[in-house]
Design an enzyme around this catalytic site. Structure first.
Site, mmCIF file in Angstrom:
data_model
loop_
_atom_site.group_PDB
_atom_site.id
_atom_site.type_symbol
_atom_site.label_atom_id
_atom_site.label_comp_id
_atom_site.label_asym_id
_atom_site.label_seq_id
_atom_site.Cartn_x
_atom_site.Cartn_y
_atom_site.Cartn_z
ATOM 1 N N GLU A 35 -4.819 -3.354 -8.088
ATOM 2 C CA GLU A 35 -4.118 -2.604 -7.171
ATOM 3 C C GLU A 35 -3.974 -3.571 -6.028
ATOM 4 O OE1 GLU A 35 -2.904 0.257 -6.719
ATOM 5 O OE2 GLU A 35 -3.528 0.959 -8.723
ATOM 6 N N TYR A 80 1.064 -13.629 0.456
ATOM 7 C CA TYR A 80 0.324 -12.703 1.306
ATOM 8 C C TYR A 80 -1.214 -13.010 1.148
ATOM 9 C CZ TYR A 80 4.880 -10.649 0.810
ATOM 10 O OH TYR A 80 6.065 -10.202 0.902
ATOM 11 N N TYR A 116 -2.982 4.369 0.712
ATOM 12 C CA TYR A 116 -2.480 4.266 -0.828
ATOM 13 C C TYR A 116 -3.484 3.733 -1.763
ATOM 14 C CZ TYR A 116 0.255 2.671 -4.668
ATOM 15 O OH TYR A 116 0.570 2.474 -6.159
ATOM 16 N N ASP A 134 3.872 5.867 -2.502
ATOM 17 C CA ASP A 134 4.427 4.626 -2.457
ATOM 18 C C ASP A 134 6.029 4.783 -2.494
ATOM 19 O OD1 ASP A 134 4.889 4.788 -5.068
ATOM 20 O OD2 ASP A 134 4.140 3.024 -5.562
#
Ligand code: SF4
Length: 327
Positions: A35, A80, A116, A134
């Site tokens: 995830e 990221y 989420y 999402d």
């Protein structure tokens, strides 16, 4: 709750859902890792990283015991990087707790986990009835139920979350959530959705009313800024100079080359105008190579390392591009 919509999604998922390695397990570590990796990454690219992590750091204890450099190196190229740092911190939280939390609140309390991801992990690994929302879910629900509320607003978040939650079959929340994601990614796609073969076509408001193209409604997006960057690769007697980025930016903990042309050096331009896209920023980079036999004084924070050791340091993608352009 049994309803025609979720029954259709579950049937579709059994027939067409993607067969992915983290879907063959209920291991919360493996699911959590997938995830986090897939938060900003396409599945094709993310799968290779997931496999790498599982091979090197097969459980949460191994991840907690790893150094930050090891984690960033495994993550290198995914971008990221705060995701990797949070993953590392959360692994230590989990080990300190004595095991992976099995409630929504417990999962949500881990570093780097929002609503989420908590719902995704909770439903898939532990069967907790929490709906995920999402971009895929917004699109499928927005079209099927003809919802006009602009996505990205808090009103939309509440409306779509409530709707998804009301549709969620309590006995198979993980399959439903994954089914919605795959359905949005493969059937009800952003451009040219496959309405002709869609099992929801008969009840789809957008199809009936000719609004497939205009739904879901989007809020005006953030503007992308352009920022120039100078990267200078210094080569001096088999060594080069790098520094570690400090706290407070997306590349925190990663290493970078010189970002200015030092006085006395005469670097030559390797590449000009290399574009690198970040979420809300486009970097336009010029790459230089400066070769010298006399070590110059380095700016604050820089250190010399052997060029051959560069592999050991986590680097942002832009630095990799510089290395690839070296002669
Ligand atoms: S009919 Fe088309 S728009 Fe409606 S849910 Fe199916 S794929 Fe999406």
């Amino acid at each position: 709750m049994e309803n025609a919509f979720s029954a259709t999604i579950l049937n579709w998922y059994s027939a067409f859902g993607r067969d992915l390695p983290w879907r063959r397990t209920r291991n919360p570590y493996a699911i959590w890792l997938s995830e986090i990796i897939l938060q900003q990454t396409r599945i094709a690219q993310g799968q290779a990283y997931w496999e790498r992590f599982m091979a090197h750091l097969p459980d949460v204890q191994a991840l907690a015991a790893a150094t930050e450099d090891e984690v960033l190196r495994l993550w290198e190229g995914l971008g990221y990087y705060s995701r990797a740092r949070n993953l590392h911190v959360a692994a230590r939280q989990i080990v300190a707790m004595g095991g992976f939390p099995d409630t929504l609140e417990g999962i949500r309390a881990l570093k780097g986990i929002g609503d989420y991801t908590a719902a995704a992990i909770g439903s898939i690994a532990f069967g907790i009835p929490a709906a995920v929302v999402d971009g895929n879910v917004y699109r499928v629900l927005g079209r099927h139920f003809g919802i006009e509320t602009p996505v990205g607003t808090s009103a939309a978040k509440k409306e779509f979350t409530d709707l998804a939650q009301s549709l969620l079959p309590e006995d198979r929340p993980g399959d439903f959530n994954q089914g919605m994601m795959d359905f949005g990614a493969l059937q009800c796609t952003p451009a040219n959705p496959a309405c002709i073969t869609c099992p929801l076509a008969a009840s789809c408001a957008a199809l009936r009313e000719g609004r497939v193209e205009s739904l879901p409604v989007k809020k005006a997006g953030a503007t992308v800024q352009v920022r120039p960057v100078t990267y200078v690769y210094l080569r001096c007697n088999g060594q080069t100079a790098i520094r570690r980025r400090g706290p407070g930016d997306i590349w925190q903990g990663l290493w970078e080359p010189l970002t200015e042309i030092l006085p006395g050096l005469e670097p030559h331009l390797l590449k000009s105008g290399v574009r690198h896209q970040l979420t809300h920023r486009t970097l336009i980079a010029d790459f230089y190579l400066a070769e010298t036999d006399r070590p110059p004084a380095l700016p604050n924070g820089y250190q010399w390392i052997q060029e051959a050791e560069l592999d050991r340091f986590g680097k942002p993608r832009l630095f990799e591009l510089l290395l690839q352009s070296l002669p």
